[in-house]
Design an enzyme around this catalytic site. Sequence first.
Site, PDB file in Angstrom:
ATOM      1  N   ASP A   1      40.743  90.880  12.052  1.00  0.00           N
ATOM      2  CA  ASP A   1      40.899  89.451  12.351  1.00  0.00           C
ATOM      3  C   ASP A   1      41.648  89.203  13.653  1.00  0.00           C
ATOM      4  O   ASP A   1      41.711  88.066  14.141  1.00  0.00           O
ATOM      5  CB  ASP A   1      41.577  88.708  11.200  1.00  0.00           C
ATOM      6  CG  ASP A   1      43.001  89.194  10.907  1.00  0.00           C
ATOM      7  OD1 ASP A   1      43.553  89.992  11.695  1.00  0.00           O
ATOM      8  OD2 ASP A   1      43.564  88.770   9.881  1.00  0.00           O
TER       9      ASP A   1
ATOM     10  N   ASN B   1      51.889  79.631  11.472  1.00  0.00           N
ATOM     11  CA  ASN B   1      50.845  78.781  10.903  1.00  0.00           C
ATOM     12  C   ASN B   1      50.960  77.339  11.394  1.00  0.00           C
ATOM     13  O   ASN B   1      49.941  76.656  11.559  1.00  0.00           O
ATOM     14  CB  ASN B   1      50.881  78.839   9.382  1.00  0.00           C
ATOM     15  CG  ASN B   1      50.387  80.170   8.852  1.00  0.00           C
ATOM     16  OD1 ASN B   1      49.394  80.709   9.326  1.00  0.00           O
ATOM     17  ND2 ASN B   1      51.092  80.725   7.889  1.00  0.00           N
TER      18      ASN B   1
ATOM     19  N   SER C   1      52.268  85.295   6.018  1.00  0.00           N
ATOM     20  CA  SER C   1      51.436  86.482   5.790  1.00  0.00           C
ATOM     21  C   SER C   1      51.847  87.665   6.653  1.00  0.00           C
ATOM     22  O   SER C   1      51.608  88.817   6.296  1.00  0.00           O
ATOM     23  CB  SER C   1      49.964  86.147   6.046  1.00  0.00           C
ATOM     24  OG  SER C   1      49.766  85.687   7.372  1.00  0.00           O
TER      25      SER C   1
ATOM     26  N   HIS D   1      46.546  89.858  12.084  1.00  0.00           N
ATOM     27  CA  HIS D   1      47.481  90.559  11.207  1.00  0.00           C
ATOM     28  C   HIS D   1      47.574  92.042  11.568  1.00  0.00           C
ATOM     29  O   HIS D   1      46.544  92.710  11.724  1.00  0.00           O
ATOM     30  CB  HIS D   1      47.054  90.395   9.743  1.00  0.00           C
ATOM     31  CG  HIS D   1      47.110  88.981   9.276  1.00  0.00           C
ATOM     32  ND1 HIS D   1      46.030  88.135   9.325  1.00  0.00           N
ATOM     33  CD2 HIS D   1      48.150  88.256   8.782  1.00  0.00           C
ATOM     34  CE1 HIS D   1      46.381  86.955   8.871  1.00  0.00           C
ATOM     35  NE2 HIS D   1      47.667  86.989   8.542  1.00  0.00           N
TER      36      HIS D   1
ATOM     37  N   GLY E   1      49.979  82.097   4.369  1.00  0.00           N
ATOM     38  CA  GLY E   1      49.621  80.709   4.623  1.00  0.00           C
ATOM     39  C   GLY E   1      50.789  79.758   4.697  1.00  0.00           C
ATOM     40  O   GLY E   1      50.595  78.564   4.941  1.00  0.00           O
TER      41      GLY E   1
END
Length: 226
Positions: A184, A103, A38, A187, A75
């Site tokens: 968040d 991740n 991402s 990002h 993801g």
Amino acid sequence: MISTRWLIGLWWCLQVVLLPPWSQADEPALRIVAFGDSLTAGLGVGPHESYPAQLQQRLDQLGYRARVINAGVSGDTTAGGVRRVPWILNSKPDLVILELGANDGLRGLSPAQTRQNLDRIMQQLSAAGVQVILAGMKLPPNYGAEYRNGFEAIYPALAARHDVPLIPFFLEGVAASATLNQADGIHPTKEGYRVIVSQILTTLQPILDHRNGRVSPAQPQRPGRR
């Protein structure tokens, strides 16, 4: 039911097939694939604000004949990256910026497995004659020193093993910044990606200059070299 793997494969094939047409005279000298999760896909920002899009803009401004293809899948893990290598190679890249592993780390997966997956990806790209730039990752302190150190050691070790340029930390200058990250805290914003592109260029430009026969600053030192 349609599998997620099949959908990802269809998505990537469409990305390649639907590229804007280029005449032979206009065909860029270099095809750069941004291969990642991402952080590469640009989750949460507009299509023209992701790092691959901003990198394309900067390369155009600097006069480089190159095409940047966004192959980020939100993801994705390094295991998913291994499965995607054939699709990446279908686009016939000259150079791949490999940004994977975040991740894996956030999920607490085995650093040994993460390293093995990245090693396989790099081996396959190298065997196809593709230049790789490896983007390193780091983890927050709450993951514990032992796990964090084991994870972060993966990237310089693999860069030295495969003799490729390393971006020590993909999010350098951006991670933990309230103004350069989205709500968040993970990002980057458009401005955050601008910082990332600037640091990518310090590694990428000498490679492009060497290929184009330009006078270039000294090549960034690779791990394991003096």
